[in-house]
Scaffold this active site. Structure first.
Site, PDB file in Angstrom:
ATOM      1  N   GLN A  77       0.844  -1.191   0.000  1.00  0.00           N
ATOM      2  CA  GLN A  77       0.000   0.000   0.000  1.00  0.00           C
ATOM      3  C   GLN A  77       0.884   1.248   0.000  1.00  0.00           C
ATOM      4  OE1 GLN A  77      -2.283   1.655   3.385  1.00  0.00           O
ATOM      5  NE2 GLN A  77      -4.113   1.173   2.180  1.00  0.00           N
ATOM      6  N   TYR A 129      -6.104  11.035   3.942  1.00  0.00           N
ATOM      7  CA  TYR A 129      -4.716  11.309   3.593  1.00  0.00           C
ATOM      8  C   TYR A 129      -4.629  12.128   2.303  1.00  0.00           C
ATOM      9  CZ  TYR A 129      -3.865   8.037   7.379  1.00  0.00           C
ATOM     10  OH  TYR A 129      -3.856   7.431   8.613  1.00  0.00           O
ATOM     11  N   ARG A 170      -7.379   2.358  -2.842  1.00  0.00           N
ATOM     12  CA  ARG A 170      -8.310   2.333  -1.709  1.00  0.00           C
ATOM     13  C   ARG A 170      -8.989   3.687  -1.590  1.00  0.00           C
ATOM     14  NH1 ARG A 170      -7.805   0.789   4.775  1.00  0.00           N
ATOM     15  NH2 ARG A 170      -9.186  -1.001   4.574  1.00  0.00           N
ATOM     16  N   GLY A 176      -9.709  -6.741   8.707  1.00  0.00           N
ATOM     17  CA  GLY A 176      -8.585  -6.066   9.330  1.00  0.00           C
ATOM     18  C   GLY A 176      -8.273  -6.644  10.688  1.00  0.00           C
TER      19      GLY A 176
END
Length: 375
Positions: free
Chosen positions: A97, A184, A232, A331
């Site tokens: 990622q 982000y 994502r 997760g």
């Protein structure tokens, strides 16, 4: 009924099942380089159909948390090579990622204490980074006020993503996931209530709002091939001061259509409705999610759709059978259950993870969770 434990073809990459280990920051790399312990952690979970690594910063500038292994130096590439070789040795598949946190950072993490960069100069209210406190000790600190990237600098960050993707392939990853979620940098450009720019990367039009993310995806695809690329996203997410805005549906519909046009491997949706809609009924939340997934799926064509967030086996089976998703990401269940796929298949009980060991620390809570031992 689709067999979730059967193989899945992800743009020519054969996955052993339909289960994905979602990316999770664990802060176990003291020198920002993946270690043997990091390799062991991922290898223990290698029976997942696909592992997506923790966010790996594409540059020192892109880092918002200490002790996360990056992907921008030769030493970091070799550290990740240890991880990928180990995961592949047990038949696993793993994507890196690629991460740039933007304004969710702190001056103590940046080179020479410089200011974090973003699409804006607006501080992420209430957000925290993991940097150095005033006493010089590692700890959680309020994010610093950022400065907006210049138009020319945006191009340099695009190149940083492309180079990081090339580095990831050199490190042995099967592909990369571009982190465009959770407040982000990419989402800071997408959100018109955060992005207050006046250049061609402004949020004043849909085309300009999407320009940065499309340039990143195009550069990464050109460097390593679209079939090795995922992204994502977190529509309706509000992490790190991401306000809801009226153009969300329009924005993500166009984004998903663009991903289909580019032929990338997958879009990975992070469902945050259980974070922010806790006061509403679960039925209403699930209906809102299904509408979102229906909307995304209609735009994606042959591009696979992954969903993460509050996932269970029953929910995964329902959504896959309904044609709303292709792969289900878990997760936190993978933290304490390295053999999660076997536990789900056999109906074995799940171990509850110790939240106090999520970030930083030793092997405890990281590589010491045993697989299930039937009586």
């Amino acid at each position: 009924m689709i067999d979730l434990f059967g193989k899945y073809d992800l743009s020519g990459l054969t996955l052993n099942n339909h289960f994905v280990m979602a990316p999770m920051t664990r802060s176990r790399a003291p020198e920002d380089i993946a270690t043997e312990q990091v390799a062991l952690h991922y290898t223990q979970r290698g029976t997942a159909g696909l592992i997506i690594s923790e966010g790996t910063p594409i540059s020192r500038e892109g880092q918002g948390y200490l002790f996360n292994p990056g992907i921008y130096t030769e030493e970091q590439i070799q550290g990740w090579k240890l991880v990928t070789d180990s995961v592949h040795s047990v038949g696993g598949r793993i994507f890196a990622q690629l991460w740039h946190v933007g304004r969710v950072s702190h001056t103590s993490i940046q080179i020479d204490g410089t200011t974090p960069v973003s699409a804006t100069s607006k501080v992420a209210q209430g957000a925290i980074a993991f940097g150095y406190t005033q006493s010089g000790e590692p700890g959680f600190v309020p994010t610093s006020t950022p400065r907006p990237l210049t138009t020319e600098e945006v191009g340099r960050v695009v190149e940083d993503f492309a180079q990081a993707a090339q580095n990831a392939i050199a490190a042995g990853f099967d592909g990369v996931e571009i982190h465009g979620a959770n407040g982000y940098l990419i989402e800071q450009f997408l959100n018109p209530l955060v992005n207050d720019r006046c250049d061609r990367y402004s949020a004043k039009s849909l085309e300009d709002r999407l320009r940065f993310v499309f340039e990143v995806v195009d550069a990464v695809c050109a460097r390593i091939g679209a079939d090795r690329v995922g992204i994502r996203i977190s529509p309706y997410g509000q992490l790190f001061d991401m306000p809801i805005y009226p153009e969300i549906d329009e924005t993500y519909s166009a984004l998903c259509a663009g991903m289909n046009k580019r032929g990338i491997a997958y879009v990975h949706v992070m469902d945050q409705t259980h974070f922010f809609l806790a006061d509403e009924s679960s039925t209403a939340q699930e209906q809102a999610l299904r509408e979102l997934l229906t909307h995304c799926k209609a735009q994606l064509g042959e591009t696979a759709l992954i969903l993460a967030g509050d996932m269970t086996l029953e929910r995964a089976q329902d959504l896959v059978d309904a044609g709303l998703i292709d792969l289900a990401a878990f997760g936190q269940p993978f933290i304490a259950n390295p053999d999660l796929v076997a536990r789900l298949k056999n109906g074995w009980p799940l171990t509850t993870p110790d939240r106090d060991t999520y970030y930083g620390g030793t092997a405890k809570g990281y590589v010491d969770y045993p697989p299930y031992a039937p009586a």
